[in-house]
Write a protein that holds these residues in place. Sequence first.
Motif, PDB file in Angstrom:
ATOM      1  N   UNK A 128       0.807  -1.221   0.000  1.00 13.34           N
ATOM      2  CA  UNK A 128       0.000   0.000   0.000  1.00 13.34           C
ATOM      3  C   UNK A 128       0.839   1.269   0.000  1.00 13.34           C
ATOM      4  N   UNK A 129       2.048   1.181   0.567  1.00 15.95           N
ATOM      5  CA  UNK A 129       2.940   2.345   0.603  1.00 15.95           C
ATOM      6  C   UNK A 129       3.731   2.498  -0.697  1.00 15.95           C
ATOM      7  N   UNK A 130       3.625   1.499  -1.586  1.00 12.52           N
ATOM      8  CA  UNK A 130       4.299   1.585  -2.871  1.00 12.52           C
ATOM      9  C   UNK A 130       5.622   0.860  -2.972  1.00 12.52           C
ATOM     10  N   UNK A 131       5.930   0.005  -1.995  1.00 11.87           N
ATOM     11  CA  UNK A 131       7.193  -0.747  -2.032  1.00 11.87           C
ATOM     12  C   UNK A 131       6.902  -2.219  -2.331  1.00 11.87           C
ATOM     13  N   UNK A 132       6.711  -2.502  -3.605  1.00  9.10           N
ATOM     14  CA  UNK A 132       6.381  -3.874  -4.009  1.00  9.10           C
ATOM     15  C   UNK A 132       7.554  -4.830  -3.814  1.00  9.10           C
TER      16      UNK A 132
END
Length: 157
Positions: A128-132
């Motif tokens: 969700x924070x963008x760190x896949x």
Amino acid sequence: MSVNLQGLEDNARKTSITELQAAMADGTSLSMALKQAHWNMKGATFIAVHELMDEVKDRLDEQLDNMAERIQQLDGVAVGTVEEVARTTQLKPYPTDLTKVSDHVREIADRLRSYGVRVRHAIDATDGAGDTSTADVLTEASRQADKDLWFVQSHLD
């Protein structure tokens, strides 16, 4: 917002470090519980479960290494001291008065399940924070925890 070398915004990096550290604390607590069980069990299925505890611990420790390395990649500090783990783990303390194999299996299964919940929460938060990439590291740990829970639970009646 500033972007670091990994191309992540500071919020994503900080979220990932926090979530990885929390998962590591629970995982390290679980790792020590596995060793406590390994050292202190007795019963008819002793050798099979005794060896399984070490195998699960080895796989878990590899995942914990991956998490610690990811924290370093994100310019964080991986903290795994006994004192810090004891202060921050969400797992309940492991009983030190158990001897029956079945009691140890139940306690380890319970902690594996709780650890799996913690890791899945961290997957959602980091994704969700963008760190896949961090979510990937955690997804691998989650898959292994689920498989190890299945192995451990198979020893229950």
